[in-house]
Design an enzyme around this catalytic site. Structure first.
Site, PDB file in Angstrom:
ATOM      1  N   ARG A 107       0.844  -1.195   0.000  1.00 40.19           N
ATOM      2  CA  ARG A 107       0.000   0.000   0.000  1.00 40.19           C
ATOM      3  C   ARG A 107       0.881   1.247   0.000  1.00 40.19           C
ATOM      4  O   ARG A 107       1.946   1.264   0.612  1.00 40.19           O
ATOM      5  CB  ARG A 107      -0.860  -0.030   1.282  1.00 40.19           C
ATOM      6  CG  ARG A 107      -1.838   1.128   1.454  1.00 40.19           C
ATOM      7  CD  ARG A 107      -3.001   1.018   0.529  1.00 40.19           C
ATOM      8  NE  ARG A 107      -4.102   1.910   0.939  1.00 40.19           N
ATOM      9  CZ  ARG A 107      -5.110   2.237   0.130  1.00 40.19           C
ATOM     10  NH1 ARG A 107      -5.164   1.762  -1.100  1.00 40.19           N
ATOM     11  NH2 ARG A 107      -6.079   3.019   0.559  1.00 40.19           N
ATOM     12  N   THR A 381      -9.164   0.542 -10.368  1.00 33.57           N
ATOM     13  CA  THR A 381      -8.599  -0.435  -9.417  1.00 33.57           C
ATOM     14  C   THR A 381      -8.810  -1.786 -10.090  1.00 33.57           C
ATOM     15  O   THR A 381      -9.612  -1.907 -11.020  1.00 33.57           O
ATOM     16  CB  THR A 381      -9.263  -0.353  -8.027  1.00 33.57           C
ATOM     17  OG1 THR A 381      -8.942   0.913  -7.471  1.00 33.57           O
ATOM     18  CG2 THR A 381      -8.809  -1.436  -7.046  1.00 33.57           C
ATOM     19  N   ASP A 423      -7.784   8.427   0.091  1.00 29.51           N
ATOM     20  CA  ASP A 423      -8.377   7.397   0.956  1.00 29.51           C
ATOM     21  C   ASP A 423      -8.207   7.706   2.443  1.00 29.51           C
ATOM     22  O   ASP A 423      -8.805   7.057   3.294  1.00 29.51           O
ATOM     23  CB  ASP A 423      -7.776   6.013   0.652  1.00 29.51           C
ATOM     24  CG  ASP A 423      -8.423   5.362  -0.569  1.00 29.51           C
ATOM     25  OD1 ASP A 423      -9.463   5.859  -1.034  1.00 29.51           O
ATOM     26  OD2 ASP A 423      -7.888   4.351  -1.055  1.00 29.51           O
TER      27      ASP A 423
HETATM   28  O1  DON Z   1      -8.017   1.225  -1.505  1.00 30.15           O
HETATM   29  C1  DON Z   1      -9.184   1.520  -1.717  1.00 30.15           C
HETATM   30  O2  DON Z   1     -10.101   1.174  -0.992  1.00 30.15           O
HETATM   31  C2  DON Z   1      -9.540   2.354  -2.928  1.00 30.15           C
HETATM   32  N1  DON Z   1      -8.421   3.161  -3.312  1.00 30.15           N
HETATM   33  C3  DON Z   1      -9.995   1.452  -4.023  1.00 30.15           C
HETATM   34  C4  DON Z   1     -10.509   2.265  -5.181  1.00 30.15           C
HETATM   35  C5  DON Z   1     -11.338   1.480  -6.119  1.00 30.15           C
HETATM   36  O3  DON Z   1     -11.628   0.322  -5.940  1.00 30.15           O
HETATM   37  C6  DON Z   1     -11.809   2.214  -7.308  1.00 30.15           C
HETATM   38  N2  DON Z   1     -12.622   1.353  -8.129  1.00 30.15           N
HETATM   39  N3  DON Z   1     -13.699   1.503  -8.419  1.00 30.15           N
END
Ligand code: DON
Length: 570
Positions: A107, A381, A423
């Protein structure tokens, strides 16, 4: 359940009640006697060229971990709107032989110069767009370090071999498809803002036509340096210098130290049982595993098979509501905040939550203790699932967050940077791009990882092994939940990936659902119980899943029909 510790009054009552309900949650599931080897190897990913890259590496003698490197790197090239070297992710690994199970946490981290009010103006208001667009939005990437780590510790091939298909795709180019066009249109303004991005992803400033080739020679070189020098090929030397210079020239705050200091973390997988299954999923800084455990522990006390549609949706939604409330209050980077994981994973805790559910009425979210926050998503993602011929397996969910991340390519590197800083909760109670609010646990701090919803997951039972996951922001966790509930009813991957979906995330206090996911009759019934709805105009998610059925010794693999991915077994 382990009754080893002394139990006091209310706790004991709850435990007794709980044991009477038949929710014996003890870890009674040991995946037993699986056939020595699956009959085929399988990959499901969000792009046919990435699935092909993984198959190529398996055919070259690589194992599931080498294939995971190949698929991750290929996705970084052909799905630039979803994940990449400028982003991060979680790779859930299972190694046959020593049965080692762990999550490679790649991450992104907040830059060392970040601070809790990074995105606020002088009067304490969130500056619109600052955590979403451009160099200020980017966390320190983790994917390159994760790929180098997996090659060194788990793969059998050299990193540069596993990266070869991606390097080829970057050099030779990949054809633009309708999905690429949609994503680029969505982020057109920010891609136009940066010349380095426009030159790669647009055609004279506009969305390229279908079939046009996107070539990325600079990214090919960055991948090549990573292959040649391992993590130092990205976090030091030429690439690092260019990243830092580019980010700083564009107003960002990265330093060389940020890159030098970046470390992946190997974290024990989070495990718990649901009925006769053992669920293996992502621990914090993902909220996925913990939230899944809460929801499944709550639901284990109900007979969902006997419930009609409305009753079933009601119970599942009430479980979602409670788990997302806890997400908002407790979850963040475990290296920075104390998370009561043991309590949240305890089935007795979930039994208390279950006892607060009324069958005839929705519990308004405002009546649940309010941590001063909230959480919401799509198909950027990415996720892939891999099983190799030895039974090694990988579930990986990777991200640069928003489509095309921050929209900013560090000049000379071909690396599109993430906007994962969004986030974090920029300010308690202010929702992020997914409508998620957070509290203290997910405030920004130097070097901290933003809380994620990414939920790469294994389902293990005496009957077989499932591997699944999906993109979709805050809806990721509920999609994986619906997949597991479907598996519990004996369905396979083709059903998990195509199931109609619904979602509740505590706040906003409403049930979101895909077109056609709920019958009119169920909606009327749920309304009468006090639920409110948001009918979505389009479908969401892009699940990639497989299942190795021990009894029939067969492998099923499936790619979400909502996306353009491909699933292959051979
Ligand atoms: O880590 C996360 O929860 C987000 N950055 C994920 C983003 C995501 O899944 C976008 N897709 N629709």
């Amino acid at each position: 359940m382990q009754l080893a510790r002394p139990l006091s009054g209310a706790f004991l009552l709850l435990a007794v009640w709980w044991s009477l309900t038949g929710c014996d949650m003890a870890a009674r599931v040991q995946p037993q006697a699986e056939p020595a080897r699956p009959p085929v190897q399988a990959i499901a990913s969000a792009h046919p060229l990435a699935t092909a890259a993984g198959l190529e590496i398996l055919a070259a003698g690589g194992n599931a971990f080498d294939a995971a490197i190949a698929v991750s790197a290929a996705l970084a090239v052909v799905e630039p709107y979803s994940s990449g070297l400028g982003g991060g992710g979680f790779w859930l690994l299972h190694r046959v032989g020593d049965e080692k199970q762990l999550m490679v946490d790649g991450r992104e981290r907040a830059p060392l110069a970040a601070h809790r009010d990074l995105y606020l103006d002088e009067s304490g208001e969130v500056i619109p767009g600052l955590s979403m667009n451009g160099a200020m939005a980017a966390g320190i990437p983790g994917e390159p370090a994760a790929l180098a780590h997996m090659a060194e510790h788990y793969g059998v091939l050299a990193l540069r071999r596993s990266l070869a298909p991606a390097i080829r795709l970057a050099k030779e180019g990949f054809p633009v498809d309708a999905h690429y066009r949609k994503m680029a249109q969505f982020r057109l303004a920010v891609l136009q803002e940066f010349e380095s991005s426009e030159a790669i992803f647009l055609d004279f400033g506009d969305v390229p036509e279908e079939g046009a080739l996107i070539k990325q020679p600079q990214l090919a070189r960055t991948l090549m340096l990573l292959g040649q020098y391992g993590r130092d090929g990205f976090y030091a030397g030429e690439t690092a210098d260019r990243l830092i210079a580019g980010v700083r020239a564009a107003g960002g705050i990265w330093t060389q130290e940020d890159l030098q200091d970046y470390r992946i973390v190997e974290r024990p997988a989070l495990t718990f049982s649901y009925r006769d299954m053992r669920i293996v999923s992502a621990p914090p800084p993902s909220s996925g595993g913990v939230a899944l455990a809460t929801m499944l522990h709550i639901l284990e006390g109900f007979d969902l098979e006997q419930a009609g549609e409305a009753e079933r949706v009601h119970l599942v939604v009430e479980a979602m509501r409670r788990a997302y409330r806890d997400r908002a209050e407790y979850l963040g980077d475990p290296d920075f905040v104390q998370i009561p994981v043991e309590r949240l994973l305890d089935p007795v805790y979930a039994a208390g939550l279950r006892a607060s559910i009324r069958r005839d009425r929705a519990t308004p979210s405002r009546l649940l203790a309010n941590p001063g926050i909230d959480a919401v998503a799509g198909n950027h993602t990415t996720h892939f699932s891999i099983l190799d011929r030895d039974g090694n397996r990988v579930a990986a969910t990777l991200s640069i967050n928003y489509p095309f991340g921050s929209g900013f390519v560090a000049p000379g590197t071909g690396v599109l940077l993430n906007d994962e800083m969004d986030d974090f909760s920029a300010r308690p109670g202010t929702p992020n791009a997914y409508g998620l609010v957070g509290a203290e646990a997910n405030a920004i701090a130097p070097g901290k990882r933003p809380l994620s919803s990414m939920t790469p997951t294994f389902i293990e039972s005496e009957e077989g092994i499932g591997v699944l996951g999906t993109p979709g922001g805050s809806r990721i966790i509920t999609m994986v939940l619906l997949g597991i509930l479907d598996a519990a009813q004996g369905e396979g991957p083709a059903s998990w990936v195509s199931l109609p979906r619904f979602h509740h995330q505590y706040l906003p206090d409403l049930i979101e659902f895909e077109p056609g996911a709920l019958s009119d009759q169920a909606i009327d019934d749920l309304r009468a119980r006090g639920h409110e709805f948001k009918a979505l105009e389009s479908q969401y998610g892009n699940m990639q899943a497989l299942y190795w059925d021990y009894r029939r010794n067969r492998v099923d693999v499936a790619s979400d029909p909502r996306g353009i991915g491909s699933a292959a077994a051979r």
